[in-house]
Scaffold this motif. Structure first.
Motif, PDB file in Angstrom:
ATOM      1  N   HIS A 142       0.819  -1.208   0.000  1.00  0.00           N
ATOM      2  CA  HIS A 142       0.000   0.000   0.000  1.00  0.00           C
ATOM      3  C   HIS A 142       0.858   1.265   0.000  1.00  0.00           C
ATOM      4  N   LEU A 143       2.049   1.214   0.566  1.00  0.00           N
ATOM      5  CA  LEU A 143       2.940   2.369   0.505  1.00  0.00           C
ATOM      6  C   LEU A 143       3.314   2.683  -0.941  1.00  0.00           C
ATOM      7  N   PHE A 144       3.653   1.659  -1.708  1.00  0.00           N
ATOM      8  CA  PHE A 144       4.034   1.875  -3.105  1.00  0.00           C
ATOM      9  C   PHE A 144       2.832   2.286  -3.949  1.00  0.00           C
ATOM     10  N   ASN A 145       1.657   1.772  -3.639  1.00  0.00           N
ATOM     11  CA  ASN A 145       0.461   2.217  -4.354  1.00  0.00           C
ATOM     12  C   ASN A 145       0.196   3.695  -4.109  1.00  0.00           C
ATOM     13  N   MET A 146       0.455   4.158  -2.904  1.00  0.00           N
ATOM     14  CA  MET A 146       0.307   5.582  -2.621  1.00  0.00           C
ATOM     15  C   MET A 146       1.304   6.409  -3.421  1.00  0.00           C
ATOM     16  N   MET A 147       2.529   5.925  -3.547  1.00  0.00           N
ATOM     17  CA  MET A 147       3.526   6.645  -4.336  1.00  0.00           C
ATOM     18  C   MET A 147       3.137   6.685  -5.814  1.00  0.00           C
ATOM     19  N   VAL A 148       2.600   5.585  -6.332  1.00  0.00           N
ATOM     20  CA  VAL A 148       2.177   5.545  -7.734  1.00  0.00           C
ATOM     21  C   VAL A 148       0.977   6.465  -7.949  1.00  0.00           C
ATOM     22  N   ASP A 149       0.035   6.483  -7.020  1.00  0.00           N
ATOM     23  CA  ASP A 149      -1.114   7.375  -7.141  1.00  0.00           C
ATOM     24  C   ASP A 149      -0.678   8.840  -7.127  1.00  0.00           C
ATOM     25  N   ARG A 150       0.317   9.158  -6.326  1.00  0.00           N
ATOM     26  CA  ARG A 150       0.820  10.523  -6.290  1.00  0.00           C
ATOM     27  C   ARG A 150       1.425  10.916  -7.634  1.00  0.00           C
ATOM     28  N   PHE A 151       2.157   9.981  -8.255  1.00  0.00           N
ATOM     29  CA  PHE A 151       2.715  10.271  -9.576  1.00  0.00           C
ATOM     30  C   PHE A 151       1.604  10.419 -10.613  1.00  0.00           C
ATOM     31  N   THR A 152       0.551   9.605 -10.523  1.00  0.00           N
ATOM     32  CA  THR A 152      -0.551   9.684 -11.480  1.00  0.00           C
ATOM     33  C   THR A 152      -1.197  11.068 -11.457  1.00  0.00           C
ATOM     34  N   LEU A 153      -1.451  11.602 -10.255  1.00  0.00           N
ATOM     35  CA  LEU A 153      -2.028  12.941 -10.141  1.00  0.00           C
ATOM     36  C   LEU A 153      -1.075  13.998 -10.688  1.00  0.00           C
ATOM     37  N   GLN A 154       0.216  13.823 -10.427  1.00  0.00           N
ATOM     38  CA  GLN A 154       1.193  14.777 -10.937  1.00  0.00           C
ATOM     39  C   GLN A 154       1.253  14.750 -12.463  1.00  0.00           C
ATOM     40  N   ALA A 155       1.199  13.555 -13.046  1.00  0.00           N
ATOM     41  CA  ALA A 155       1.239  13.443 -14.505  1.00  0.00           C
ATOM     42  C   ALA A 155      -0.001  14.064 -15.134  1.00  0.00           C
ATOM     43  N   GLN A 156      -1.155  13.884 -14.523  1.00  0.00           N
ATOM     44  CA  GLN A 156      -2.380  14.491 -15.048  1.00  0.00           C
ATOM     45  C   GLN A 156      -2.313  16.013 -14.981  1.00  0.00           C
ATOM     46  N   ARG A 157      -1.772  16.522 -13.884  1.00  0.00           N
ATOM     47  CA  ARG A 157      -1.661  17.977 -13.750  1.00  0.00           C
ATOM     48  C   ARG A 157      -0.692  18.544 -14.789  1.00  0.00           C
TER      49      ARG A 157
END
Length: 241
Positions: free
Chosen positions: A210-225
């Motif tokens: 779940h820690l790595f999923n949180m890191m990937v989700d953070r990158f996903t939001l950054q890429a969309q922005r």
């Protein structure tokens, strides 16, 4: 009189010496008990301890490898996007591509994929950037399935060890006909060690997953922005062409 005093003091001295020796022996026994190898104690948990130990080492390896890889891939220069936007507003697409190539990160790869096809329809640029982001996310999630699998399998293996310990208890009782605390405790501590080890390994894998999923989700939001900001710059009629 002095001789009588010495004779009376001798038993007291002997008692103190005996007490000191007893205390020293007790300390030695305690130190010996404390010096018992934790590995030897762990291995008494039964046959299921061996696969749990193997899963623990593999889990730690995956966590360390994924953390270093994702941390390196998602690291970005906070000024990179503003510099790229400035270059695009002045029509310097080659300079913007050079800025992206300088950063070997996932965000830079996503931006470069969009900048390299400027001039094509906006929908196509968005689609290419989205596909590139999905590829980068898939690379980050590589190996996370193992952590999810371990988080579910490890407690089950510990539970199997628990069942094994209970079976051992009843088998010993049925063959010997003796029902005493030693017979019961021999299987009980085995099942407790196995269950505890399975839960520990499962918790470590679960937290890492779940820690790595949180890191990937953070990158996903950054890429969309970043994609949205880049599209806004490209659609701006005032930027260089």
């Amino acid at each position: 009189m002095f001789l009588n005093f010495l004779l009376q003091a001798a038993p007291v001295t002997d008692s103190l010496a005996n007490a000191a020796n007893t205390a020293a022996a007790a300390t030695t026994d305690v130190s010996v008990t404390e010096n018992v190898s934790y590995l030897d104690f762990l291995l008494k948990g039964g046959i299921m301890i061996y696969p749990l130990i193997a899963l623990l080492f593999f889990c730690v390896y995956v966590i360390i490898e994924r953390y270093l890889s994702i941390k390196k891939t998602t690291k970005t220069d906070p000024n990179m996007l503003s510099e790229i936007k400035m270059q695009l507003k002045t029509g310097r697409i080659d300079n913007a591509l050079m800025l992206c190539s300088r950063e070997n990160t996932a965000s830079a790869n996503v931006l470069r994929s969009g900048i390299s096809i400027i001039g094509r329809p906006i929908g196509e640029i968005e689609s290419v950037m989205e596909q590139t982001a999905n590829v980068e996310i898939a690379q980050m999630e590589k190996g996370l399935g193992y952590l999810g699998l371990i988080s579910g399998v490890a407690p089950i293996l510990g539970f199997i060890g628990t069942i094994s310990g209970v079976i051992k208890i009843f088998h010993t009782i049925s063959t010997t006909g003796n029902l005493n605390i030693q017979t019961i405790s021999g299987g009980l501590y085995e099942k407790m060690i196995s269950s505890g080890a399975g839960l520990v390994v499962g918790v470590i894998a679960y937290c890492g997953y779940h820690l790595f999923n949180m890191m990937v989700d953070r990158f996903t939001l950054q890429a969309q922005r970043q994609t949205l900001e880049l599209i806004n710059v490209i659609q701006d009629p005032g930027h260089g062409n």
